[in-house]
Design a protein around this motif. Structure first.
Motif, PDB file in Angstrom:
ATOM      1  N   HIS A   1      66.826  30.106  56.000  1.00 39.86           N
ATOM      2  CA  HIS A   1      66.546  30.524  57.382  1.00 39.86           C
ATOM      3  C   HIS A   1      67.036  29.459  58.368  1.00 39.86           C
ATOM      4  O   HIS A   1      66.879  29.631  59.579  1.00 39.86           O
ATOM      5  CB  HIS A   1      65.025  30.672  57.600  1.00 39.86           C
ATOM      6  CG  HIS A   1      64.382  31.881  57.000  1.00 39.86           C
ATOM      7  ND1 HIS A   1      64.538  32.249  55.709  1.00 39.86           N
ATOM      8  CD2 HIS A   1      63.544  32.815  57.551  1.00 39.86           C
ATOM      9  CE1 HIS A   1      63.819  33.351  55.464  1.00 39.86           C
ATOM     10  NE2 HIS A   1      63.217  33.709  56.577  1.00 39.86           N
TER      11      HIS A   1
ATOM     12  N   ASP B   1      67.308  43.244  51.605  1.00 35.22           N
ATOM     13  CA  ASP B   1      65.969  42.884  51.140  1.00 35.22           C
ATOM     14  C   ASP B   1      64.889  43.580  51.979  1.00 35.22           C
ATOM     15  O   ASP B   1      64.474  43.074  53.016  1.00 35.22           O
ATOM     16  CB  ASP B   1      65.795  41.358  51.228  1.00 35.22           C
ATOM     17  CG  ASP B   1      64.408  40.907  50.821  1.00 35.22           C
ATOM     18  OD1 ASP B   1      63.635  41.727  50.288  1.00 35.22           O
ATOM     19  OD2 ASP B   1      64.089  39.712  51.033  1.00 35.22           O
TER      20      ASP B   1
ATOM     21  N   ASN C   1      60.762  42.106  60.420  1.00 36.60           N
ATOM     22  CA  ASN C   1      60.701  42.269  58.967  1.00 36.60           C
ATOM     23  C   ASN C   1      59.760  43.422  58.624  1.00 36.60           C
ATOM     24  O   ASN C   1      59.298  44.140  59.511  1.00 36.60           O
ATOM     25  CB  ASN C   1      60.300  40.950  58.282  1.00 36.60           C
ATOM     26  CG  ASN C   1      58.940  40.463  58.752  1.00 36.60           C
ATOM     27  OD1 ASN C   1      58.133  41.227  59.278  1.00 36.60           O
ATOM     28  ND2 ASN C   1      58.670  39.192  58.554  1.00 36.60           N
TER      29      ASN C   1
ATOM     30  N   ASN D   1      61.805  43.877  51.269  1.00 33.10           N
ATOM     31  CA  ASN D   1      60.475  43.297  51.007  1.00 33.10           C
ATOM     32  C   ASN D   1      59.450  44.310  50.493  1.00 33.10           C
ATOM     33  O   ASN D   1      58.276  44.317  50.917  1.00 33.10           O
ATOM     34  CB  ASN D   1      59.930  42.581  52.245  1.00 33.10           C
ATOM     35  CG  ASN D   1      60.477  41.166  52.389  1.00 33.10           C
ATOM     36  OD1 ASN D   1      61.055  40.821  53.408  1.00 33.10           O
ATOM     37  ND2 ASN D   1      60.315  40.341  51.358  1.00 33.10           N
TER      38      ASN D   1
ATOM     39  N   HIS E   1      58.419  37.929  63.646  1.00 36.80           N
ATOM     40  CA  HIS E   1      58.038  36.513  63.613  1.00 36.80           C
ATOM     41  C   HIS E   1      57.331  36.121  64.911  1.00 36.80           C
ATOM     42  O   HIS E   1      57.714  36.550  65.997  1.00 36.80           O
ATOM     43  CB  HIS E   1      59.276  35.630  63.462  1.00 36.80           C
ATOM     44  CG  HIS E   1      59.830  35.598  62.072  1.00 36.80           C
ATOM     45  ND1 HIS E   1      60.500  34.503  61.560  1.00 36.80           N
ATOM     46  CD2 HIS E   1      59.815  36.513  61.073  1.00 36.80           C
ATOM     47  CE1 HIS E   1      60.885  34.756  60.313  1.00 36.80           C
ATOM     48  NE2 HIS E   1      60.480  35.977  59.992  1.00 36.80           N
TER      49      HIS E   1
ATOM     50  N   PRO F   1      55.477  39.418  52.662  1.00 34.92           N
ATOM     51  CA  PRO F   1      56.808  39.011  52.172  1.00 34.92           C
ATOM     52  C   PRO F   1      56.834  37.542  51.739  1.00 34.92           C
ATOM     53  O   PRO F   1      57.594  37.150  50.875  1.00 34.92           O
ATOM     54  CB  PRO F   1      57.714  39.226  53.386  1.00 34.92           C
ATOM     55  CG  PRO F   1      57.016  40.212  54.250  1.00 34.92           C
ATOM     56  CD  PRO F   1      55.540  39.996  54.013  1.00 34.92           C
TER      57      PRO F   1
ATOM     58  N   LYS G   1      68.027  41.135  55.959  1.00 36.76           N
ATOM     59  CA  LYS G   1      66.585  41.393  55.830  1.00 36.76           C
ATOM     60  C   LYS G   1      66.311  42.784  56.373  1.00 36.76           C
ATOM     61  O   LYS G   1      66.690  43.102  57.497  1.00 36.76           O
ATOM     62  CB  LYS G   1      65.821  40.326  56.623  1.00 36.76           C
ATOM     63  CG  LYS G   1      64.352  40.536  56.780  1.00 36.76           C
ATOM     64  CD  LYS G   1      63.606  40.579  55.471  1.00 36.76           C
ATOM     65  CE  LYS G   1      63.667  39.249  54.731  1.00 36.76           C
ATOM     66  NZ  LYS G   1      63.016  39.305  53.400  1.00 36.76           N
TER      67      LYS G   1
ATOM     68  N   LYS H   1      73.111  38.168  53.468  1.00 36.48           N
ATOM     69  CA  LYS H   1      71.887  38.906  53.134  1.00 36.48           C
ATOM     70  C   LYS H   1      71.350  39.541  54.411  1.00 36.48           C
ATOM     71  O   LYS H   1      71.266  38.882  55.453  1.00 36.48           O
ATOM     72  CB  LYS H   1      70.860  37.933  52.553  1.00 36.48           C
ATOM     73  CG  LYS H   1      69.420  38.420  52.625  1.00 36.48           C
ATOM     74  CD  LYS H   1      68.527  37.543  51.789  1.00 36.48           C
ATOM     75  CE  LYS H   1      67.063  37.810  52.037  1.00 36.48           C
ATOM     76  NZ  LYS H   1      66.205  37.175  51.046  1.00 36.48           N
TER      77      LYS H   1
ATOM     78  N   HIS I   1      65.292  31.473  47.151  1.00 37.66           N
ATOM     79  CA  HIS I   1      64.620  32.076  48.301  1.00 37.66           C
ATOM     80  C   HIS I   1      64.358  31.021  49.369  1.00 37.66           C
ATOM     81  O   HIS I   1      64.318  29.830  49.087  1.00 37.66           O
ATOM     82  CB  HIS I   1      63.295  32.667  47.794  1.00 37.66           C
ATOM     83  CG  HIS I   1      62.333  33.025  48.855  1.00 37.66           C
ATOM     84  ND1 HIS I   1      61.310  32.192  49.258  1.00 37.66           N
ATOM     85  CD2 HIS I   1      62.224  34.141  49.600  1.00 37.66           C
ATOM     86  CE1 HIS I   1      60.617  32.798  50.209  1.00 37.66           C
ATOM     87  NE2 HIS I   1      61.144  33.978  50.434  1.00 37.66           N
ATOM     88  N   SER I   2      64.125  31.499  50.587  1.00 44.11           N
ATOM     89  CA  SER I   2      63.776  30.567  51.664  1.00 44.11           C
ATOM     90  C   SER I   2      62.833  31.223  52.666  1.00 44.11           C
ATOM     91  O   SER I   2      62.800  32.451  52.784  1.00 44.11           O
ATOM     92  CB  SER I   2      65.064  30.142  52.382  1.00 44.11           C
ATOM     93  OG  SER I   2      64.926  30.164  53.766  1.00 44.11           O
ATOM     94  N   ASN I   3      62.061  30.433  53.337  1.00 45.26           N
ATOM     95  CA  ASN I   3      61.319  30.847  54.540  1.00 45.26           C
ATOM     96  C   ASN I   3      61.784  29.956  55.691  1.00 45.26           C
ATOM     97  O   ASN I   3      62.548  29.029  55.469  1.00 45.26           O
ATOM     98  CB  ASN I   3      59.814  30.655  54.338  1.00 45.26           C
ATOM     99  CG  ASN I   3      59.152  31.872  53.706  1.00 45.26           C
ATOM    100  OD1 ASN I   3      58.337  31.757  52.811  1.00 45.26           O
ATOM    101  ND2 ASN I   3      59.494  33.045  54.174  1.00 45.26           N
TER     102      ASN I   3
ATOM    103  N   TYR J   1      71.886  34.596  56.453  1.00 49.22           N
ATOM    104  CA  TYR J   1      70.632  35.343  56.332  1.00 49.22           C
ATOM    105  C   TYR J   1      70.421  36.091  57.649  1.00 49.22           C
ATOM    106  O   TYR J   1      69.955  35.517  58.632  1.00 49.22           O
ATOM    107  CB  TYR J   1      69.485  34.353  56.078  1.00 49.22           C
ATOM    108  CG  TYR J   1      68.206  34.944  55.525  1.00 49.22           C
ATOM    109  CD1 TYR J   1      67.747  36.189  55.924  1.00 49.22           C
ATOM    110  CD2 TYR J   1      67.434  34.233  54.612  1.00 49.22           C
ATOM    111  CE1 TYR J   1      66.576  36.721  55.417  1.00 49.22           C
ATOM    112  CE2 TYR J   1      66.260  34.750  54.100  1.00 49.22           C
ATOM    113  CZ  TYR J   1      65.837  35.997  54.515  1.00 49.22           C
ATOM    114  OH  TYR J   1      64.665  36.511  54.019  1.00 49.22           O
TER     115      TYR J   1
HETATM  116  O1  GKR Z   1      61.054  35.364  57.227  1.00 53.89           O
HETATM  117  O2  GKR Z   1      60.501  37.383  57.706  1.00 53.89           O
HETATM  118  C1  GKR Z   1      60.848  36.560  56.921  1.00 53.89           C
HETATM  119  C2  GKR Z   1      61.102  36.934  55.489  1.00 53.89           C
HETATM  120  O3  GKR Z   1      60.742  38.267  55.250  1.00 53.89           O
HETATM  121  C3  GKR Z   1      60.361  36.024  54.590  1.00 53.89           C
HETATM  122  O4  GKR Z   1      59.026  36.019  54.947  1.00 53.89           O
HETATM  123  C4  GKR Z   1      60.483  36.324  53.142  1.00 53.89           C
HETATM  124  O5  GKR Z   1      59.656  35.435  52.446  1.00 53.89           O
HETATM  125  O6  GKR Z   1      62.691  35.455  53.285  1.00 53.89           O
HETATM  126  C5  GKR Z   1      61.788  36.072  52.543  1.00 53.89           C
HETATM  127  C6  GKR Z   1      62.307  37.008  51.479  1.00 53.89           C
HETATM  128  O7  GKR Z   1      63.417  36.817  51.066  1.00 53.89           O
HETATM  129  O8  GKR Z   1      61.586  37.879  51.035  1.00 53.89           O
END
Ligand code: GKR
Ligand code: MG
Length: 428
Positions: A355, A227, A20, A229, A25, A96, A198, A196, A326-328, A142
């Motif tokens: 996620h 996205d 990201n 971020n 991660h 993010p 990232k 989506k 949104h999600s993590n 995602y």
């Molecule tokens: O899981 O790396 C990630 C995402 O970048 C996450 O931290 C973000 O909070 O999913 C997220 C987003 O939509 O910005």
């Protein structure tokens, strides 16, 4: 009905090396599982982002939650806000993901109380939120750029003979071809209809090329989102945004801050969405005044619970904003809270982020929640419709104790692989 016990269990779940804007991660994502038990023997559960700070504040909240009636959410909120000092200084931060500990803590307690209320009156949580207006809740694929690997290794062993999504989940995904392979495997397995990507990690030219490869592979009827971020400059976001006009369903947080979002919105013909810059009720007046975005991604963990998201929905409806979710990295308790909320919120009309496909672990009985055609059917059972798998909970807690990670830090993790990787608010 009275809450008589509150149990806080930090856990660590395997998380693949997803890339990201801030790095990669860590091999484990941290969550915290909350259980409230009532004097009549009911158990209600909640799940939030984890780590030391959240667990410490949840433990500090025990004295103000035990003894309360779970139906009295206003009283519980008022007590926590008055007693927990950090409630006044909650800050989202530049990452993010959202870092407001008090907001997370309250949302976990609120969800567990809803689970209890549902169980007490034998109705699903969605019925307490206004009732079901969609029986099945649709989610989006995602996608992430990623290094090869499955995360872990504590508690999860990847199998070299895996095929389909199980194999794609572990595979490297850097090139346009690899991203399309990831997308096809995920969409075939789960039935997702929107995608989506990232972004924010590689040069925008490469990330946009991958987006166009998805468009080519899936055709114009599959809604696409990207996205970065917030790490693209205004100039970069305008340049690439113009290329993606007519292609994106929405352009999520390409630039940093409401002001830049508002400028970008005037310069490109694309709906802008955010889960980074309009993230609390305090951000809404300026968002509306300057026109910072078209769509807000709600998240009950970050807006302060299920009711707060429904209040946000009313504001979005009033001011002509769309609402997505949104999600993590998360497990089934959070997923089912999202499902009940979406089922009972008419204004939430986009396929939700999740996620969940990236997570090999589970903490609920019966294992992973099943998707059909990209959707989850709202359970008719009382409460959230999930029960804790106590053996899994104990194992994932052991992971937490053993893995040594106490706070999410994707930048440091990336620097282990690439010592030249730097923190950057605007990278491209
Ligand atoms: O899981 O790396 C990630 C995402 O970048 C996450 O931290 C973000 O909070 O999913 C997220 C987003 O939509 O910005
Ligand atoms: Mg986002």
């Amino acid at each position: 009905m009275k809450i008589v016990e509150m149990h806080v269990t930090p856990i660590a779940i395997c998380d693949p090396p997803l890339l990201n804007s801030v790095g990669i991660h860590q091999p484990y994502a941290l969550r915290t599982i909350l259980e409230l038990v009532t004097d009549d023997g009911l158990s209600g559960v909640g799940e939030v982002p984890g780590g030391e700070k959240v667990a410490a504040m949840l433990n500090a909240a025990v004295d103000y939650v035990v003894g309360k009636d779970p139906f009295q959410l206003n009283a519980i909120y008022a007590a926590l806000q008055a007693q927990l000092q950090e409630a006044q200084t909650d800050q989202r931060g530049d990452t993010p993901w959202d870092q407001r500990t008090f907001t997370h803590v309250y949302s976990a307690i609120e969800v567990a109380c809803y689970d209890l209320m549902g169980k007490a009156i034998e109705r699903p949580v969605a019925d307490l939120l206004g009732g079901v207006i969609r029986e099945r809740v649709p989610f989006a694929a995602y996608l992430f750029f990623k290094r090869a690997g499955a995360g872990g290794p504590l508690g999860f062993e990847s199998d070299p003979n895996d095929t389909g999504w199980a194999a794609a989940r572990q595979a490297e995904a850097i090139t346009p071809e690899q991203i399309v392979t990831q997308a096809k495997a995920m969409c075939e397995h789960y039935g997702f209809k929107s995608i989506k990507l990232k972004a924010g990690h590689f040069e925008p030219a490469h990330e946009v090329e991958c987006l166009f490869a998805l468009r080519e592979a899936f055709g114009p009827d599959t809604p696409l989102r990207i996205d970065p971020n917030g790490v693209w400059s205004l100039e970069t976001a305008i340049q690439w945004g113009k290329q993606m006009e007519g292609v994106l369903e929405y352009y999520e947080d390409p630039v940093r801050g409401q002001e830049n979002m508002a400028k970008l919105r005037k310069a490109v013909d694309l709906p802008l969405a955010t889960n980074m810059y309009t993230t609390s009720f305090g951000d809404l007046p300026n968002s509306i005044a300057i026109g910072a975005e078209d769509i807000i991604l709600c998240d009950h963990h970050f807006w302060g619970g299920l009711r707060a998201c429904q209040e946000l929905a009313a504001i979005c409806r009033t001011f002509g904003r769309g609402l997505s979710m949104h999600s993590n990295s998360h497990l089934g308790i959070s997923l089912m809270a999202m499902v009940h909320l979406a089922a009972a919120t008419p204004h939430l009309t986009y396929d939700l982020d999740t996620h969940y496909p990236w997570q090999a672990d589970e903490v609920i009985q019966g294992g992973h929640v099943q998707f059909e055609d990209g959707m989850i059917t709202v359970p008719k059972t009382p409460g959230l419709g999930v029960e804790l798998d106590r053996e899994a909970l104990a194992r994932l807690h052991e992971n937490y104790l053993a893995c040594g990670i106490k706070k999410r830090d994707d930048t440091h993790e990336m620097q282990k692989l690439d010592p030249t990787w730097k923190e950057a608010l605007v990278r491209w």
